[in-house]
Design a protein around this motif. Structure first.
Motif, PDB file in Angstrom:
ATOM      1  N   TYR A 154      13.042  28.400  49.713  1.00  0.00           N
ATOM      2  CA  TYR A 154      13.668  29.240  49.980  1.00  0.00           C
ATOM      3  C   TYR A 154      13.079  30.384  49.238  1.00  0.00           C
ATOM      4  N   ASP A 155      13.210  31.149  49.476  1.00  0.00           N
ATOM      5  CA  ASP A 155      12.420  32.815  48.183  1.00  0.00           C
ATOM      6  C   ASP A 155      13.168  33.158  47.334  1.00  0.00           C
ATOM      7  N   SER A 156      14.735  32.999  47.434  1.00  0.00           N
ATOM      8  CA  SER A 156      15.237  33.282  46.548  1.00  0.00           C
ATOM      9  C   SER A 156      16.126  32.103  45.587  1.00  0.00           C
ATOM     10  N   LYS A 157      16.393  31.016  45.938  1.00  0.00           N
ATOM     11  CA  LYS A 157      17.484  29.838  45.273  1.00  0.00           C
ATOM     12  C   LYS A 157      16.399  28.882  45.449  1.00  0.00           C
ATOM     13  N   PRO A 158      16.594  28.345  44.198  1.00  0.00           N
ATOM     14  CA  PRO A 158      15.522  26.810  43.861  1.00  0.00           C
ATOM     15  C   PRO A 158      15.930  25.643  44.865  1.00  0.00           C
ATOM     16  N   ILE A 159      15.918  25.670  46.190  1.00  0.00           N
ATOM     17  CA  ILE A 159      15.965  25.093  46.632  1.00  0.00           C
ATOM     18  C   ILE A 159      14.934  24.692  48.033  1.00  0.00           C
ATOM     19  N   PHE A 160      14.922  23.545  47.814  1.00  0.00           N
ATOM     20  CA  PHE A 160      14.099  22.828  48.575  1.00  0.00           C
ATOM     21  C   PHE A 160      14.434  21.529  49.635  1.00  0.00           C
ATOM     22  N   ASP A 161      14.027  22.564  50.876  1.00  0.00           N
ATOM     23  CA  ASP A 161      14.845  21.207  52.547  1.00  0.00           C
ATOM     24  C   ASP A 161      13.563  20.288  52.928  1.00  0.00           C
ATOM     25  N   HIS A 162      13.406  19.183  52.603  1.00  0.00           N
ATOM     26  CA  HIS A 162      12.385  18.382  53.205  1.00  0.00           C
ATOM     27  C   HIS A 162      12.671  18.029  55.049  1.00  0.00           C
ATOM     28  N   PHE A 163      11.566  17.659  55.395  1.00  0.00           N
ATOM     29  CA  PHE A 163      11.753  17.230  57.043  1.00  0.00           C
ATOM     30  C   PHE A 163      10.944  15.659  56.757  1.00  0.00           C
ATOM     31  N   VAL A 164      11.564  14.562  57.811  1.00  0.00           N
ATOM     32  CA  VAL A 164      10.544  13.838  58.318  1.00  0.00           C
ATOM     33  C   VAL A 164      10.875  13.687  59.554  1.00  0.00           C
ATOM     34  N   ARG A 165      10.752  13.287  59.936  1.00  0.00           N
ATOM     35  CA  ARG A 165      10.150  12.703  61.528  1.00  0.00           C
ATOM     36  C   ARG A 165      11.898  11.774  61.872  1.00  0.00           C
ATOM     37  N   ILE A 166      12.573  12.098  62.856  1.00  0.00           N
ATOM     38  CA  ILE A 166      13.308  10.922  63.822  1.00  0.00           C
ATOM     39  C   ILE A 166      12.666  10.524  64.648  1.00  0.00           C
TER      40      ILE A 166
END
Length: 199
Positions: A154-166
């Protein structure tokens, strides 16, 4: 050679076990934090290019403080146009025939919002103030739990969304919010449908 075959056999068993676990979790849409992190660790990482396109999502409850907030708001999913242009919060417009993008900077995470249809009404009323045409996140390869995988920052928040493959059309996402150790989990499904995004 026999040792190699044995290793392959164990790998197949492990992979089948992981697939059984993740599919059971996706069916019931709930898991403990330990269960969802075990699935995340066992599923294969994805490259950033794999995430390009539009994705429809749903929550997987894990006991996180944000559980149950997104879906009552009319949350749809995410759009990854390219590595520099990501719309992390897409919502259904009235009638659910089109989509619009919300600016995460204007969404307060700590508010005690109701987990009910009231939240959807509040979201609809707030749309003129929250909607944005700008992309508000980026896509990068970032290390999480010992592996580098496709991650939305995110540009404005201290958030990462991490992805793995199903599988070829689904990913498991874990939101990493600074200061909150528990995982917020969700599934994204690739969607090439006819819903129009109004930016």
């Amino acid at each position: 050679f026999a040792k190699d075959l044995s290793a392959v056999r164990y790998q197949i068993v492990d992979d089948n076990h992981v697939q059984t676990d993740i599919h059971a979790i996706l069916t019931r849409r709930t898991a403990t934090a330990a269960e969802i992190l075990a699935c995340f660790d066992a599923l294969p990482v994805v490259e950033a290019d794999f995430m390009l396109g539009r994705w429809r999502g749903f929550e997987i409850t894990t006991g996180h403080m944000l559980d149950g907030l997104l879906e009552p708001t009319g949350w749809y999913g995410k759009l990854f146009e390219n590595a520099e242009s990501v719309h992390p919060l897409l919502f259904y417009a009235s009638g659910r025939k089109s989509l619009y993008s919300v600016n995460p900077a204007l969404v307060p995470l700590g508010m005690p919002f109701p987990r009910s249809r009231v939240l959807g009404t509040l979201m609809a009323l707030s749309r003129p103030f929250l909607q944005t045409r700008r992309a508000t996140a980026r896509l990068r390869m970032i290390a999480f739990r010992g592996r580098s995988t496709a991650t939305m920052a995110y540009d404005s928040k201290p958030i990462f969304d991490h992805f793995v493959r199903i599988d070829d059309s689904r990913v498991l996402g874990i939101m990493d919010l600074k200061g909150v150790p528990e995982p917020y989990a969700f599934c994204l499904e690739r969607d090439d449908g006819s819903l129009q995004l109004r930016l």
